[in-house]
Motif scaffolding. Structure first.
Motif, PDB file in Angstrom:
ATOM      1  N   GLY A  59       0.735  -1.163  -0.182  1.00 44.32           N
ATOM      2  CA  GLY A  59      -0.067  -0.046   0.045  1.00 44.32           C
ATOM      3  C   GLY A  59       0.678   1.344  -0.179  1.00 44.32           C
ATOM      4  O   GLY A  59       0.296   2.439   0.191  1.00 44.32           O
ATOM      5  N   GLY A  60       2.042   1.043  -0.301  1.00 45.60           N
ATOM      6  CA  GLY A  60       2.948   2.272  -0.167  1.00 45.60           C
ATOM      7  C   GLY A  60       3.234   2.879   1.108  1.00 45.60           C
ATOM      8  O   GLY A  60       4.049   3.610   1.280  1.00 45.60           O
ATOM      9  N   THR A  61       2.699   2.167   2.123  1.00 47.37           N
ATOM     10  CA  THR A  61       2.969   2.870   3.712  1.00 47.37           C
ATOM     11  C   THR A  61       3.399   1.632   4.409  1.00 47.37           C
ATOM     12  O   THR A  61       3.957   1.788   5.680  1.00 47.37           O
ATOM     13  CB  THR A  61       1.828   3.377   4.219  1.00 47.37           C
ATOM     14  OG1 THR A  61       0.769   2.666   3.984  1.00 47.37           O
ATOM     15  CG2 THR A  61       1.469   4.608   3.384  1.00 47.37           C
ATOM     16  N   GLY A  62       3.165   0.224   4.114  1.00 47.51           N
ATOM     17  CA  GLY A  62       3.477  -0.587   5.211  1.00 47.51           C
ATOM     18  C   GLY A  62       5.323  -0.777   5.290  1.00 47.51           C
ATOM     19  O   GLY A  62       5.786  -0.131   5.103  1.00 47.51           O
ATOM     20  N   ASN A  63       5.456  -2.078   5.923  1.00 52.47           N
ATOM     21  CA  ASN A  63       6.517  -2.341   6.160  1.00 52.47           C
ATOM     22  C   ASN A  63       7.489  -2.669   4.733  1.00 52.47           C
ATOM     23  O   ASN A  63       6.612  -3.239   3.922  1.00 52.47           O
ATOM     24  CB  ASN A  63       6.883  -3.380   7.200  1.00 52.47           C
ATOM     25  CG  ASN A  63       6.895  -2.969   8.574  1.00 52.47           C
ATOM     26  OD1 ASN A  63       6.944  -1.960   8.783  1.00 52.47           O
ATOM     27  ND2 ASN A  63       6.414  -4.126   9.261  1.00 52.47           N
ATOM     28  N   ARG A  64       8.869  -2.449   4.757  1.00 46.20           N
ATOM     29  CA  ARG A  64       9.630  -2.764   3.523  1.00 46.20           C
ATOM     30  C   ARG A  64       9.620  -4.184   3.424  1.00 46.20           C
ATOM     31  O   ARG A  64       9.832  -4.927   4.562  1.00 46.20           O
ATOM     32  CB  ARG A  64      10.760  -2.211   3.560  1.00 46.20           C
ATOM     33  CG  ARG A  64      10.939  -1.251   2.431  1.00 46.20           C
ATOM     34  CD  ARG A  64      12.262  -0.685   2.409  1.00 46.20           C
ATOM     35  NE  ARG A  64      12.637   0.609   3.269  1.00 46.20           N
ATOM     36  CZ  ARG A  64      13.809   1.103   3.520  1.00 46.20           C
ATOM     37  NH1 ARG A  64      15.056   0.508   2.985  1.00 46.20           N
ATOM     38  NH2 ARG A  64      13.976   1.989   4.323  1.00 46.20           N
ATOM     39  N   PHE A  65       9.322  -4.740   2.164  1.00 51.33           N
ATOM     40  CA  PHE A  65       9.572  -6.339   2.059  1.00 51.33           C
ATOM     41  C   PHE A  65      10.450  -6.326   0.514  1.00 51.33           C
ATOM     42  O   PHE A  65      10.260  -5.641  -0.145  1.00 51.33           O
ATOM     43  CB  PHE A  65       8.378  -6.825   2.135  1.00 51.33           C
ATOM     44  CG  PHE A  65       7.643  -6.617   0.968  1.00 51.33           C
ATOM     45  CD1 PHE A  65       7.353  -7.326  -0.375  1.00 51.33           C
ATOM     46  CD2 PHE A  65       6.695  -5.333   0.914  1.00 51.33           C
ATOM     47  CE1 PHE A  65       6.500  -7.074  -1.441  1.00 51.33           C
ATOM     48  CE2 PHE A  65       5.751  -5.201  -0.199  1.00 51.33           C
ATOM     49  CZ  PHE A  65       5.725  -6.003  -1.391  1.00 51.33           C
ATOM     50  N   ASN A  66      11.076  -7.471   0.648  1.00 53.57           N
ATOM     51  CA  ASN A  66      11.808  -7.717  -0.637  1.00 53.57           C
ATOM     52  C   ASN A  66      10.918  -8.203  -1.888  1.00 53.57           C
ATOM     53  O   ASN A  66       9.966  -9.301  -1.597  1.00 53.57           O
ATOM     54  CB  ASN A  66      12.879  -8.619  -0.529  1.00 53.57           C
ATOM     55  CG  ASN A  66      14.073  -8.242   0.363  1.00 53.57           C
ATOM     56  OD1 ASN A  66      14.310  -7.234   0.439  1.00 53.57           O
ATOM     57  ND2 ASN A  66      15.067  -9.141   0.885  1.00 53.57           N
ATOM     58  N   PHE A  67      10.562  -7.266  -2.884  1.00 51.29           N
ATOM     59  CA  PHE A  67       9.720  -7.615  -3.915  1.00 51.29           C
ATOM     60  C   PHE A  67      10.354  -8.798  -4.867  1.00 51.29           C
ATOM     61  O   PHE A  67       9.521  -9.718  -5.301  1.00 51.29           O
ATOM     62  CB  PHE A  67       9.294  -6.317  -4.573  1.00 51.29           C
ATOM     63  CG  PHE A  67       8.338  -6.584  -5.601  1.00 51.29           C
ATOM     64  CD1 PHE A  67       6.906  -6.557  -5.201  1.00 51.29           C
ATOM     65  CD2 PHE A  67       8.600  -6.475  -7.023  1.00 51.29           C
ATOM     66  CE1 PHE A  67       5.909  -6.786  -6.157  1.00 51.29           C
ATOM     67  CE2 PHE A  67       7.434  -6.557  -8.109  1.00 51.29           C
ATOM     68  CZ  PHE A  67       6.183  -6.747  -7.482  1.00 51.29           C
ATOM     69  N   GLY A  68      11.459  -8.770  -5.044  1.00 46.22           N
ATOM     70  CA  GLY A  68      12.125  -9.483  -6.222  1.00 46.22           C
ATOM     71  C   GLY A  68      13.278  -9.134  -6.815  1.00 46.22           C
ATOM     72  O   GLY A  68      13.509  -7.840  -6.508  1.00 46.22           O
ATOM     73  N   GLU A  69      13.987  -9.796  -7.293  1.00 47.09           N
ATOM     74  CA  GLU A  69      15.252  -9.363  -8.048  1.00 47.09           C
ATOM     75  C   GLU A  69      15.108  -8.950  -9.639  1.00 47.09           C
ATOM     76  O   GLU A  69      14.260  -9.427 -10.246  1.00 47.09           O
ATOM     77  CB  GLU A  69      16.280 -10.280  -8.034  1.00 47.09           C
ATOM     78  CG  GLU A  69      17.070 -10.388  -6.741  1.00 47.09           C
ATOM     79  CD  GLU A  69      18.158 -11.465  -6.603  1.00 47.09           C
ATOM     80  OE1 GLU A  69      18.471 -12.061  -7.561  1.00 47.09           O
ATOM     81  OE2 GLU A  69      18.862 -11.335  -5.567  1.00 47.09           O
ATOM     82  N   VAL A  70      15.689  -7.765  -9.963  1.00 49.26           N
ATOM     83  CA  VAL A  70      15.842  -7.566 -11.272  1.00 49.26           C
ATOM     84  C   VAL A  70      17.153  -7.495 -12.044  1.00 49.26           C
ATOM     85  O   VAL A  70      18.163  -7.377 -11.438  1.00 49.26           O
ATOM     86  CB  VAL A  70      15.098  -5.995 -11.594  1.00 49.26           C
ATOM     87  CG1 VAL A  70      13.647  -6.023 -11.472  1.00 49.26           C
ATOM     88  CG2 VAL A  70      15.833  -5.015 -10.936  1.00 49.26           C
ATOM     89  N   THR A  71      17.250  -7.835 -13.229  1.00 48.99           N
ATOM     90  CA  THR A  71      18.299  -7.652 -14.124  1.00 48.99           C
ATOM     91  C   THR A  71      18.710  -6.164 -14.375  1.00 48.99           C
ATOM     92  O   THR A  71      17.902  -5.485 -14.807  1.00 48.99           O
ATOM     93  CB  THR A  71      18.313  -8.377 -15.256  1.00 48.99           C
ATOM     94  OG1 THR A  71      17.991  -9.764 -14.954  1.00 48.99           O
ATOM     95  CG2 THR A  71      19.895  -8.829 -15.758  1.00 48.99           C
ATOM     96  N   ALA A  72      19.916  -5.881 -13.903  1.00 42.60           N
ATOM     97  CA  ALA A  72      20.163  -4.411 -14.402  1.00 42.60           C
ATOM     98  C   ALA A  72      21.781  -4.327 -14.941  1.00 42.60           C
ATOM     99  O   ALA A  72      22.660  -5.202 -14.822  1.00 42.60           O
ATOM    100  CB  ALA A  72      20.205  -3.467 -13.103  1.00 42.60           C
TER     101      ALA A  72
END
Lengths: 153, 201
Positions: A59-72
């Motif tokens: 929701g943009g305000t909750g605790n931070r969590f690891n969403f996933g890895e992206v290639t960069a």
């Protein structure tokens, strides 16, 4: 573009770095080929690919969590007059990172800034904005609102 | 928070990061396997002051974002430290006791060896690896080295080391398998003095 005491405000550089990173490689390549005088440059970091952990907040305000890895892919170059440009772009395209870094260095150079801003960044921004809008429309159509029905006690 | 790196003063590192760091790693491996033998880093780039070519190549090959780095006279802002932070992503720390790697550019005023991490009984390999820049490396006269990797004995000395350094090194034999491993560098040359080597003379 506006100058401040230290050159450019952070947000301005962030803005153009975002546009350069979000543009298509072929558009950057076109802009580069059209440049009448190409600056000499050397690599401080050759383009290299790795992964970055993206984090989100519910929701943009909750605790931070690891969403996933992206290639960069990242790249750092220095143009001949000393300005250093960096780029971090999504995906595996080394040329994209390299071109974005070159333009970042040129944009930090007061000699080239206005010329590149007008001829390159503003054009890239148009297609970048259109592309973003399209994605926003597509994802808006899939939006789901979650709610809980309270059962009677 | 460390100060930001002055990017405009940076110079490139290895021209081919994969090949060159493997070669530097091989040179360190050979040096460690043959204590006191002088090896060469066969590579060319401009290292930032005050690093010499061998130290810079070893750092590029061995340091990364998971290693901690200590050095005596480079403030976090100077060219050499900024260069290492940019190219290796290592963290520069203030306390030599916590360092995985330490670079010494003035061996005459370096801290005592027991001020570095000597490892612990469960994990002796957690100790600090020291990179010491010397004025000259010699394998013809100096201390007599014996131990693993040396068939009979070998001779080694590095210019700039004090008597106190050799006394410190001597007292480390009592705490084996704890202790620090040392790599000496001079221009593009290197030699190693791992903790297994006995020093006499």
């Amino acid at each position: 573009m506006q100058f401040n005491k230290n050159g450019y405000t952070k947000t301005q550089r962030q803005q153009w770095m975002g546009i350069l990173a979000g543009s298509l490689t072929k558009n950057l390549e076109n802009a580069w080929q059209k440049m009448p005088e190409k600056p000499e440059y050397m690599h401080l970091h050759k383009p290299e690919t790795g992964s970055i952990m993206v984090r989100g907040r519910a929701g943009g305000t909750g605790n931070r969590f690891n969403f996933g890895e992206v290639t960069a892919t990242r790249c750092t170059i220095q143009i001949k007059n000393g300005h250093v440009g960096s780029a971090y772009v999504l995906g595996l395209d080394h040329r994209h990172a390299e071109l974005a870094a070159i333009f970042d260095a040129l944009l930090q150079d007061p000699l080239h800034n206005s010329e590149i801003s007008n001829s390159v960044v503003s054009r890239l921004k148009d297609s970048y904005d259109r592309h973003k809008e399209e994605i926003a429309k597509k994802s808006a159509a899939t939006k789901v609102d979650f709610f809980t029905m309270v059962r009677g006690e | 928070m460390l100060p930001s790196i002055d990017l405009n003063k940076l110079t490139p590192g290895f021209s081919d990061s994969v090949q060159d760091s493997q070669q530097a790693f091989r040179a360190v491996l050979d040096a460690m396997a043959h204590p006191g033998r002088i090896g060469i880093i066969d590579n060319f780039f401009l290292p930032p002051t005050p690093l010499n070519l061998a130290s810079a190549a070893i750092c590029l090959a061995l340091l990364d974002f998971e290693t901690t780095f200590w050095t005596e006279d480079l403030k976090p802002k100077t060219t050499g430290t900024g260069w290492l932070r940019f190219h290796c992503g290592c963290s520069v720390i203030q306390n030599p006791l916590e360092a995985d790697f330490a670079l010494i550019t003035s061996p005459d005023i370096m801290p005592a060896l027991n001020e570095f991490n000597i490892g612990n009984d469960e994990n002796p390999e957690f100790s600090t690896t020291l990179i010491i820049q010397a004025g000259r490396l010699s394998s013809t006269k100096g201390k007599r080295l014996t131990g693993p990797g040396i068939e009979t004995f070998s001779t080694f000395n590095a210019q700039g080391l004090t008597n106190r350094f050799w006394q410190d090194r001597q007292s480390q034999s009592a705490i084996f398998p704890l202790g620090v491993d040392i790599i000496f560098t001079c221009e593009n040359r290197l030699a190693a003095l791992p903790r297994t080597t006995k020093v006499e003379g």
